[in-house]
Design a protein around this motif. Structure first.
Motif, PDB file in Angstrom:
ATOM      1  N   THR A 163      13.282 -13.435   1.357  1.00 36.45           N
ATOM      2  CA  THR A 163      14.084 -13.260   2.570  1.00 36.45           C
ATOM      3  C   THR A 163      13.270 -12.654   3.702  1.00 36.45           C
ATOM      4  O   THR A 163      13.219 -13.190   4.810  1.00 36.45           O
ATOM      5  CB  THR A 163      15.316 -12.386   2.291  1.00 36.45           C
ATOM      6  N   ASN A 164      12.636 -11.517   3.430  1.00 33.10           N
ATOM      7  CA  ASN A 164      11.777 -10.916   4.449  1.00 33.10           C
ATOM      8  C   ASN A 164      10.352 -10.678   3.951  1.00 33.10           C
ATOM      9  O   ASN A 164       9.495 -10.224   4.701  1.00 33.10           O
ATOM     10  CB  ASN A 164      12.380  -9.614   4.990  1.00 33.10           C
ATOM     11  N   CYS A 165      10.102 -10.967   2.675  1.00 38.50           N
ATOM     12  CA  CYS A 165       8.774 -10.894   2.065  1.00 38.50           C
ATOM     13  C   CYS A 165       8.605 -12.093   1.136  1.00 38.50           C
ATOM     14  O   CYS A 165       9.575 -12.529   0.509  1.00 38.50           O
ATOM     15  CB  CYS A 165       8.605  -9.612   1.239  1.00 38.50           C
ATOM     16  N   PRO A 166       7.401 -12.633   1.008  1.00 37.10           N
ATOM     17  CA  PRO A 166       7.217 -13.783   0.119  1.00 37.10           C
ATOM     18  C   PRO A 166       7.228 -13.370  -1.346  1.00 37.10           C
ATOM     19  O   PRO A 166       6.748 -12.298  -1.707  1.00 37.10           O
ATOM     20  CB  PRO A 166       5.848 -14.331   0.528  1.00 37.10           C
ATOM     21  N   LYS A 167       7.777 -14.230  -2.191  1.00 38.99           N
ATOM     22  CA  LYS A 167       7.779 -13.988  -3.627  1.00 38.99           C
ATOM     23  C   LYS A 167       6.645 -14.748  -4.286  1.00 38.99           C
ATOM     24  O   LYS A 167       6.138 -15.732  -3.749  1.00 38.99           O
ATOM     25  CB  LYS A 167       9.113 -14.409  -4.238  1.00 38.99           C
ATOM     26  N   SER A 168       6.253 -14.274  -5.448  1.00 35.13           N
ATOM     27  CA  SER A 168       5.197 -14.943  -6.192  1.00 35.13           C
ATOM     28  C   SER A 168       5.806 -15.787  -7.303  1.00 35.13           C
ATOM     29  O   SER A 168       7.026 -15.827  -7.489  1.00 35.13           O
ATOM     30  CB  SER A 168       4.237 -13.910  -6.797  1.00 35.13           C
ATOM     31  N   ARG A 169       4.953 -16.466  -8.082  1.00 39.80           N
ATOM     32  CA  ARG A 169       5.439 -17.266  -9.200  1.00 39.80           C
ATOM     33  C   ARG A 169       5.981 -16.386 -10.324  1.00 39.80           C
ATOM     34  O   ARG A 169       6.790 -16.837 -11.133  1.00 39.80           O
ATOM     35  CB  ARG A 169       4.308 -18.146  -9.746  1.00 39.80           C
ATOM     36  N   ARG A 170       5.542 -15.144 -10.389  1.00 38.40           N
ATOM     37  CA  ARG A 170       6.055 -14.214 -11.392  1.00 38.40           C
ATOM     38  C   ARG A 170       7.415 -13.705 -10.923  1.00 38.40           C
ATOM     39  O   ARG A 170       7.543 -13.157  -9.824  1.00 38.40           O
ATOM     40  CB  ARG A 170       5.092 -13.052 -11.614  1.00 38.40           C
ATOM     41  N   VAL A 171       8.410 -13.861 -11.750  1.00 39.42           N
ATOM     42  CA  VAL A 171       9.780 -13.507 -11.383  1.00 39.42           C
ATOM     43  C   VAL A 171       9.874 -12.019 -11.039  1.00 39.42           C
ATOM     44  O   VAL A 171       9.392 -11.162 -11.784  1.00 39.42           O
ATOM     45  CB  VAL A 171      10.754 -13.842 -12.529  1.00 39.42           C
ATOM     46  N   GLY A 172      10.488 -11.719  -9.891  1.00 38.92           N
ATOM     47  CA  GLY A 172      10.715 -10.334  -9.490  1.00 38.92           C
ATOM     48  C   GLY A 172       9.555  -9.685  -8.765  1.00 38.92           C
ATOM     49  O   GLY A 172       9.635  -8.506  -8.404  1.00 38.92           O
ATOM     50  N   SER A 173       8.471 -10.412  -8.538  1.00 38.34           N
ATOM     51  CA  SER A 173       7.290  -9.845  -7.888  1.00 38.34           C
ATOM     52  C   SER A 173       6.980 -10.593  -6.597  1.00 38.34           C
ATOM     53  O   SER A 173       7.353 -11.753  -6.435  1.00 38.34           O
ATOM     54  CB  SER A 173       6.077  -9.909  -8.827  1.00 38.34           C
ATOM     55  N   GLY A 174       6.277  -9.905  -5.696  1.00 40.02           N
ATOM     56  CA  GLY A 174       5.933 -10.528  -4.425  1.00 40.02           C
ATOM     57  C   GLY A 174       4.931  -9.706  -3.652  1.00 40.02           C
ATOM     58  O   GLY A 174       4.250  -8.821  -4.209  1.00 40.02           O
ATOM     59  N   PHE A 175       4.862  -9.957  -2.337  1.00 40.40           N
ATOM     60  CA  PHE A 175       3.813  -9.389  -1.492  1.00 40.40           C
ATOM     61  C   PHE A 175       4.420  -8.693  -0.276  1.00 40.40           C
ATOM     62  O   PHE A 175       5.456  -9.105   0.239  1.00 40.40           O
ATOM     63  CB  PHE A 175       2.869 -10.504  -1.019  1.00 40.40           C
ATOM     64  N   SER A 176       3.749  -7.639   0.161  1.00 40.06           N
ATOM     65  CA  SER A 176       4.155  -6.915   1.363  1.00 40.06           C
ATOM     66  C   SER A 176       2.922  -6.303   2.009  1.00 40.06           C
ATOM     67  O   SER A 176       1.846  -6.271   1.401  1.00 40.06           O
ATOM     68  CB  SER A 176       5.188  -5.826   1.030  1.00 40.06           C
ATOM     69  N   VAL A 177       3.069  -5.815   3.243  1.00 37.13           N
ATOM     70  CA  VAL A 177       1.939  -5.235   3.985  1.00 37.13           C
ATOM     71  C   VAL A 177       2.373  -3.930   4.647  1.00 37.13           C
ATOM     72  O   VAL A 177       3.552  -3.713   4.932  1.00 37.13           O
ATOM     73  CB  VAL A 177       1.398  -6.207   5.059  1.00 37.13           C
ATOM     74  N   GLN A 178       1.392  -3.081   4.919  1.00 40.61           N
ATOM     75  CA  GLN A 178       1.641  -1.862   5.681  1.00 40.61           C
ATOM     76  C   GLN A 178       0.306  -1.212   6.047  1.00 40.61           C
ATOM     77  O   GLN A 178      -0.684  -1.334   5.314  1.00 40.61           O
ATOM     78  CB  GLN A 178       2.491  -0.849   4.905  1.00 40.61           C
ATOM     79  N   TYR A 179       0.305  -0.536   7.185  1.00 42.37           N
ATOM     80  CA  TYR A 179      -0.886   0.188   7.632  1.00 42.37           C
ATOM     81  C   TYR A 179      -0.824   1.642   7.162  1.00 42.37           C
ATOM     82  O   TYR A 179       0.221   2.290   7.227  1.00 42.37           O
ATOM     83  CB  TYR A 179      -0.992   0.156   9.165  1.00 42.37           C
ATOM     84  N   TYR A 180      -1.976   2.159   6.694  1.00 37.45           N
ATOM     85  CA  TYR A 180      -2.126   3.564   6.329  1.00 37.45           C
ATOM     86  C   TYR A 180      -3.356   4.098   7.039  1.00 37.45           C
ATOM     87  O   TYR A 180      -4.473   3.590   6.858  1.00 37.45           O
ATOM     88  CB  TYR A 180      -2.302   3.727   4.818  1.00 37.45           C
ATOM     89  N   ALA A 181      -3.172   5.148   7.830  1.00 36.77           N
ATOM     90  CA  ALA A 181      -4.300   5.759   8.532  1.00 36.77           C
ATOM     91  C   ALA A 181      -5.222   6.476   7.561  1.00 36.77           C
ATOM     92  O   ALA A 181      -6.452   6.507   7.756  1.00 36.77           O
ATOM     93  CB  ALA A 181      -3.793   6.737   9.589  1.00 36.77           C
ATOM     94  N   THR A 182      -4.659   7.057   6.518  1.00 33.91           N
ATOM     95  CA  THR A 182      -5.422   7.711   5.457  1.00 33.91           C
ATOM     96  C   THR A 182      -4.848   7.270   4.109  1.00 33.91           C
ATOM     97  O   THR A 182      -3.687   6.837   4.035  1.00 33.91           O
ATOM     98  CB  THR A 182      -5.333   9.243   5.565  1.00 33.91           C
ATOM     99  N   PRO A 183      -5.610   7.393   3.036  1.00 38.36           N
ATOM    100  CA  PRO A 183      -5.075   6.999   1.729  1.00 38.36           C
ATOM    101  C   PRO A 183      -3.832   7.808   1.366  1.00 38.36           C
ATOM    102  O   PRO A 183      -3.792   9.026   1.544  1.00 38.36           O
ATOM    103  CB  PRO A 183      -6.237   7.291   0.772  1.00 38.36           C
ATOM    104  N   ASP A 184      -2.823   7.121   0.877  1.00 40.36           N
ATOM    105  CA  ASP A 184      -1.604   7.794   0.456  1.00 40.36           C
ATOM    106  C   ASP A 184      -1.870   8.582  -0.824  1.00 40.36           C
ATOM    107  O   ASP A 184      -2.781   8.249  -1.610  1.00 40.36           O
ATOM    108  CB  ASP A 184      -0.500   6.761   0.214  1.00 40.36           C
ATOM    109  N   ALA A 185      -1.061   9.614  -1.045  1.00 38.08           N
ATOM    110  CA  ALA A 185      -1.238  10.433  -2.249  1.00 38.08           C
ATOM    111  C   ALA A 185      -1.031   9.636  -3.536  1.00 38.08           C
ATOM    112  O   ALA A 185      -1.541  10.013  -4.591  1.00 38.08           O
ATOM    113  CB  ALA A 185      -0.282  11.614  -2.208  1.00 38.08           C
ATOM    114  N   SER A 186      -0.292   8.547  -3.447  1.00 34.87           N
ATOM    115  CA  SER A 186      -0.038   7.730  -4.633  1.00 34.87           C
ATOM    116  C   SER A 186      -1.172   6.756  -4.941  1.00 34.87           C
ATOM    117  O   SER A 186      -1.190   6.132  -6.002  1.00 34.87           O
ATOM    118  CB  SER A 186       1.267   6.946  -4.476  1.00 34.87           C
TER     119      SER A 186
END
Length: 297
Positions: free
Chosen positions: A191-214
């Motif tokens: 709907t707002n992000c593309p899905k992959s061939r693996r059920v329930g998984s897909g792709f998204s993007v985001q900018y990070y100025a510094t590495p996230d703690a996770s």
């Protein structure tokens, strides 16, 4: 019987030919129900021989083997599709930048190509436009700072990213350009992000100025994520078993979860994916890994 014999004898003495005798009376036994005991025993003629049983077992084994082999091929195809999709979206992003001199989602003159879905020129069709979903190519502008969804009021760019790529015919599908109903951000696959061939998984993007703690490593800048999607989340949930993640990392990068262009989350974020920054936990059997991919733009 005696009368018949005497009659025959008398006719013979007189020279007459004796008439044919009537057939004797036949007495039938009373009918009774059929029983298995009426069938003579001829041994167990319907049983399978050892050779026949062996053939049946071989056929069953071949069927089971083909099913298992088919499942393995399907899984291998799904894993290969992940690497192909990551590289394809990276190439699509580079092609978009070369064509429009802007990042998709962050492009500050997108409505001059595809018209505005909402908003007004007072803020260049950004904030006043951002919350309106689109079922066509109509869209909104980004703020043009070269960061895809750097946070705050311009976080919507992470969803306009996919709409801009699709509008430029560099990605398949049609995307709404807005967050889902489960919170912000909420990636809804297909709907707002593309899905992959693996059920329930897909792709998204985001900018990070510094590495996230996770993050396990030094990943920052414009990043792409692959994994499962949940409410109020991008695609950062566990999707891959560690052996599959290691295979992808080895083929696409350096095989180390905390270094290079393809990285992982910390073990505290996704348990049993990694042993340390250099090593994947290859003994883990359940899906425990997602992917962090540096777009390089």
């Amino acid at each position: 019987m005696k009368i018949r014999m005497r009659l025959k004898l008398a006719l013979t003495r007189r020279g007459a030919k004796a008439p044919p005798l009537p057939p004797p009376l036949v007495r039938f036994a009373p009918a009774r129900a059929f029983a298995l005991r009426d069938v003579p025993f001829r041994g167990f003629l319907g049983a399978f021989s050892l050779i026949e049983l062996s053939i049946v077992l071989v056929v069953i084994g071949l069927i089971i083997g083909s099913v298992v082999a088919g499942q393995s091929l399907i899984r291998a195809g799904e894993i290969r599709s992940v690497s192909r999709d990551l590289q394809r979206y990276q190439q699509a992003t580079n092609a978009f930048v070369e064509r429009y001199r802007s990042l998709p989602g962050d492009m500050n003159n997108a409505v001059s190509y595809w018209s505005n879905v909402d908003g007004d020129s007072s803020d260049n069709y950004t904030i006043t436009c951002a919350g309106t979903s689109s079922a066509s190519t109509t869209t909104c502008n980004g703020n043009g700072d070269n960061f895809i969804g750097s946070g705050g009021a311009y976080y919507y760019e992470v969803f306009r990213f996919w709409q801009h790529l699709a509008n430029a015919q560099l990605a398949e599908g049609t995307y709404s350009g807005v967050t889902g109903g489960g919170g912000d951000p909420h990636c809804v696959l297909g709907t707002n992000c593309p899905k992959s061939r693996r059920v329930g998984s897909g792709f998204s993007v985001q900018y990070y100025a510094t590495p996230d703690a996770s993050f396990l490593g030094d990943a920052k800048g414009n990043l792409m994520f692959y994994g499962t999607a949940t409410a109020a989340s991008l695609t950062t949930g566990a999707s891959l078993v560690s052996t599959d993640a290691w295979n992808l990392d080895t083929k696409m990068d350096d095989g180390q979860p905390g270094f290079g262009a393809l990285q992982q989350f910390t073990d505290a974020t996704l348990n049993n994916c990694i042993t340390d920054a250099n090593t994947y936990d290859l003994a883990a059997a359940a899906p425990a890994c997602s992917l962090i991919f540096k777009l390089g733009v």
